[in-house]
Design a protein around this motif. Structure first.
Motif, PDB file in Angstrom:
ATOM      1  N   MET A  90       0.821  -1.214   0.000  1.00  0.00           N
ATOM      2  CA  MET A  90       0.000   0.000   0.000  1.00  0.00           C
ATOM      3  C   MET A  90       0.857   1.267   0.000  1.00  0.00           C
ATOM      4  O   MET A  90       0.842   2.040   0.961  1.00  0.00           O
ATOM      5  N   PRO A  91       1.651   1.503  -1.050  1.00  0.00           N
ATOM      6  CA  PRO A  91       2.431   2.739  -1.096  1.00  0.00           C
ATOM      7  C   PRO A  91       1.565   3.935  -1.509  1.00  0.00           C
ATOM      8  O   PRO A  91       0.418   3.770  -1.905  1.00  0.00           O
ATOM      9  N   SER A  92       2.153   5.121  -1.445  1.00  0.00           N
ATOM     10  CA  SER A  92       1.420   6.340  -1.819  1.00  0.00           C
ATOM     11  C   SER A  92       1.207   6.390  -3.331  1.00  0.00           C
ATOM     12  O   SER A  92       2.151   6.158  -4.091  1.00  0.00           O
ATOM     13  N   PRO A  93      -0.007   6.737  -3.787  1.00  0.00           N
ATOM     14  CA  PRO A  93      -0.278   6.793  -5.239  1.00  0.00           C
ATOM     15  C   PRO A  93       0.090   8.151  -5.835  1.00  0.00           C
ATOM     16  O   PRO A  93      -0.761   8.857  -6.373  1.00  0.00           O
ATOM     17  N   ILE A  94       1.373   8.524  -5.731  1.00  0.00           N
ATOM     18  CA  ILE A  94       1.797   9.825  -6.267  1.00  0.00           C
ATOM     19  C   ILE A  94       2.895   9.612  -7.298  1.00  0.00           C
ATOM     20  O   ILE A  94       3.270   8.488  -7.624  1.00  0.00           O
ATOM     21  N   SER A  95       3.438  10.707  -7.794  1.00  0.00           N
ATOM     22  CA  SER A  95       4.419  10.665  -8.882  1.00  0.00           C
ATOM     23  C   SER A  95       5.670   9.881  -8.487  1.00  0.00           C
ATOM     24  O   SER A  95       6.182  10.013  -7.368  1.00  0.00           O
ATOM     25  N   ILE A  96       6.181   9.094  -9.432  1.00  0.00           N
ATOM     26  CA  ILE A  96       7.433   8.352  -9.212  1.00  0.00           C
ATOM     27  C   ILE A  96       8.582   9.330  -9.022  1.00  0.00           C
ATOM     28  O   ILE A  96       9.415   9.172  -8.117  1.00  0.00           O
ATOM     29  N   GLU A  97       8.634  10.351  -9.852  1.00  0.00           N
ATOM     30  CA  GLU A  97       9.725  11.331  -9.784  1.00  0.00           C
ATOM     31  C   GLU A  97       9.716  12.044  -8.431  1.00  0.00           C
ATOM     32  O   GLU A  97      10.770  12.185  -7.793  1.00  0.00           O
ATOM     33  N   THR A  98       8.534  12.463  -7.984  1.00  0.00           N
ATOM     34  CA  THR A  98       8.432  13.132  -6.683  1.00  0.00           C
ATOM     35  C   THR A  98       8.901  12.220  -5.559  1.00  0.00           C
ATOM     36  O   THR A  98       9.633  12.639  -4.660  1.00  0.00           O
ATOM     37  N   LEU A 139      11.426  -1.289   0.136  1.00  0.00           N
ATOM     38  CA  LEU A 139      10.562  -0.954   1.268  1.00  0.00           C
ATOM     39  C   LEU A 139       9.506   0.072   0.878  1.00  0.00           C
ATOM     40  O   LEU A 139       8.353  -0.013   1.297  1.00  0.00           O
ATOM     41  N   CYS A 140       9.896   1.047   0.063  1.00  0.00           N
ATOM     42  CA  CYS A 140       8.946   2.067  -0.383  1.00  0.00           C
ATOM     43  C   CYS A 140       7.951   1.494  -1.391  1.00  0.00           C
ATOM     44  O   CYS A 140       6.807   1.946  -1.458  1.00  0.00           O
ATOM     45  N   LEU A 141       8.366   0.505  -2.183  1.00  0.00           N
ATOM     46  CA  LEU A 141       7.427  -0.161  -3.096  1.00  0.00           C
ATOM     47  C   LEU A 141       6.333  -0.891  -2.312  1.00  0.00           C
ATOM     48  O   LEU A 141       5.162  -0.892  -2.706  1.00  0.00           O
TER      49      LEU A 141
END
Length: 563
Positions: free
Chosen positions: A330-338, A490-492
């Motif tokens: 359940m990671p954050s659904p935001i920009s990969i670059e950000t 871990l972030c994925l």
């Protein structure tokens, strides 16, 4: 002599007089020399004290290690080093083993209940096989009580069949003689459809066909008709009861054996999954090894736990990503670059390595480049297909992509803009494709795990090729790159989120976002588990219970350690 007669004597003044009004009582000529002497003495005392402390600490560590080694026995009874000296008489290796397993697996008694259940199911299977063998021997013996009962059962049923044939034939004869009485009720027509003109052979054939079906076996039919001779009838009844009981026992034994096999395989699979190394177990293994150095002396523990967690830790993180339940990703659904640049802000990546990862993803054809992003009003949308610029969709791609095929992610949120007539532009659910088209327009069929491993390897090559440095100009080592890979994983998963603005971003994310969502999933699974239990679906409820245990263990591990 009075005071006035005392002569005044003038004393000679010393050449080197201390001036009490001077800034220092130390003679000016010796001031610098004294200061240097004091400084030397202080530095000497400090260095000698530090050296003495280090020697004493080293002596204690060496003494303790030598003592531990001398007290370590060679028994492998517990799978851990076993002390044997008088000093360690109170040491309980079973307790140490249980504490270790409780910490690793989150179970009150460690793995022992699972092992006990496997042994119990094995014993049950052997006992049931023994019972079935005895029944088979009775079946093969023509003179056994079982076969005598079988013949008695068949005789009684044949006797009832004969009675039924005669009864039906007699009824049809009456109806044929007086058709006007039965024609209005339709009874004659019904009997003729079933039994024709009342031929005995046809009636018997139809009755046998009817009795061959489960619904055709009435209580009377299943028992048959008793013999007119009371003594013979009692003997037939006893034999039939025995035969019926053995048949029921055989059916029950077969069913119980199948369920015991299922339970054994289920528990073996559970044990195998629990024993598989993951990032949580490696943290526990590291803590246990640091707490008790004797674990390094156990060959099995060293080779199968300590060394893999030390030498193959990044691979274990990848394995964890694919072995944990998908609902906890359940990671954050935001920009990969950000997300990647926020990793650099938090110090887990550098600005250069974040750029290297972005270039890697663009080169592989996973992530939108800047020109492609300008074509979309919302490039971070979950529903634009591939390539994309959404961190949540990236994690789903690595987890679910199947080589050469499109996978629809029906477990994710439904597209609010979806319409049945515009499924191409606005699909109903997010989707990932195991087909990549790189910058050279080359098509590559690849699954999610292969893509993740290739991404990490290409990232490492890119970092080394660009000769990137750590902050402060320090050389970037292989270990530094491996740490970045592990943090990326871990972030994925969503265990870490670099996109939180807080003095303690990891704790804030974990306790305010991730764990509350995980609790809601556990409650949902728990309700479904009790529903299946109420329906009597044992297999489904067992699988749900295992999933709930896994989720609770992940929750426990996240709460007890700072990832």
């Amino acid at each position: 002599m009075n005071e006035k007669e005392i002569p005044f004597i003038k004393l000679r003044q010393p050449t080197n007089v201390m001036n009490i009004n001077a800034p220092s009582f130390i003679p000016q000529s010796n001031k610098n020399k004294a200061a240097k002497t004091l400084q030397k003495m202080y530095r000497g005392n400090t260095s000698r004290r530090n050296l003495s402390q280090k020697k004493q600490a080293a002596s204690k560590i060496q003494s303790r290690l030598r003592g531990n080694r001398s007290r370590t026995g060679k028994s492998k009874k517990w799978g851990l080093p076993y002390p044997e000296s008088r000093r360690d008489l109170n040491f309980d290796p079973e307790l140490q083993k249980r504490i270790f397993e409780e910490s690793m697996y989150g179970l009150n008694r460690g793995l022992e209940p699972i092992r006990e259940d496997i042994e119990l199911q094995s014993r049950n299977i052997k006992q049931l096989e023994k019972e079935l063998e005895e029944i088979e021997r009775d079946e093969e013996n023509p003179d056994s009580r079982f076969n005598l009962g079988k013949r008695a059962d068949e005789t009684k049923k044949e006797r009832y069949l004969e009675y039924e044939v005669e009864n039906i034939k007699g009824i049809m004869d009456k109806m044929n003689k007086n058709p006007e009485i039965y024609s209005d009720s339709g009874l004659l027509e019904t009997y003729k459809k079933l039994y024709g003109d009342g031929d005995e052979e046809l009636i018997e054939e139809r009755l046998r066909e009817q009795y061959s079906k489960p619904e055709g076996w009435s209580l009377t039919r299943s028992k048959g008709m008793r013999n007119q001779n009371e003594e013979l009838a009692k003997e037939e009844d006893d034999l039939q009861k025995y035969y019926t009981k053995i048949k029921q026992d055989k059916s029950m034994a077969i069913s119980n054996k199948e369920f015991a096999k299922y339970n054994k395989e289920f528990q073996e699979s559970k044990l195998e999954n629990l024993d598989r190394l993951d990032l949580f177990k490696c943290k526990d293994i590291k803590a246990m090894a640091q707490a008790d150095e004797r674990l390094y002396l156990d060959k099995d523990f060293l080779e199968n736990k300590i060394r893999p967690c030390r030498d193959e830790l990044t691979k274990i993180y990848i394995d964890t990503f694919y072995s944990i339940p998908y609902v906890v990703i359940m990671p954050s659904p935001i920009s990969i670059e950000t997300t990647l640049y926020n990793m650099a802000k938090n110090g887990n990546f550098t600005r250069g390595t974040a750029t290297a990862m972005i270039d890697t993803l663009i080169t592989m054809g996973i992530m939108l480049n800047h020109e492609q992003r300008s074509l979309f009003s919302d490039p971070t949308s979950l529903y634009i297909g591939q390539p994309f610029d959404n961190w949540l969709l990236l994690s789903q791609f690595y987890r679910f992509a199947s080589s050469g095929r499109t996978t629809v992610l029906k477990h994710m949120k439904k597209n609010p803009a979806w319409t049945s007539g515009d499924a191409r532009r606005n699909p109903e659910y997010p989707r990932v494709t195991g087909i990549l088209v790189d910058e050279q327009r080359t098509r590559v069929d690849i699954n999610g795990r292969e893509a993740l491993e290739y991404t990490l390897n290409l990232f490492e090559e890119t970092v080394k090729e660009r000769k990137l440095k750590m902050p402060g100009g320090k050389e970037m080592t292989d270990n530094d790159i491996e740490k970045m890979k592990r943090y990326f994983i871990l972030c994925l998963i969503g265990f870490n989120s670099p996109n939180i603005s807080s003095s303690a971003p990891q704790k804030f994310w974990l306790y305010n976002y991730y764990l509350p969502d995980l609790n809601r999933i556990i409650v949902k699974y728990d309700k479904l588990y009790w529903k299946k239990m109420g329906e009597g679906d044992r297999k489904a409820s067992k699988k749900l219970k295992t999933s709930i245990d896994k989720l609770k263990l992940i929750k426990l591990n996240l709460e007890k350690m700072n990832i």
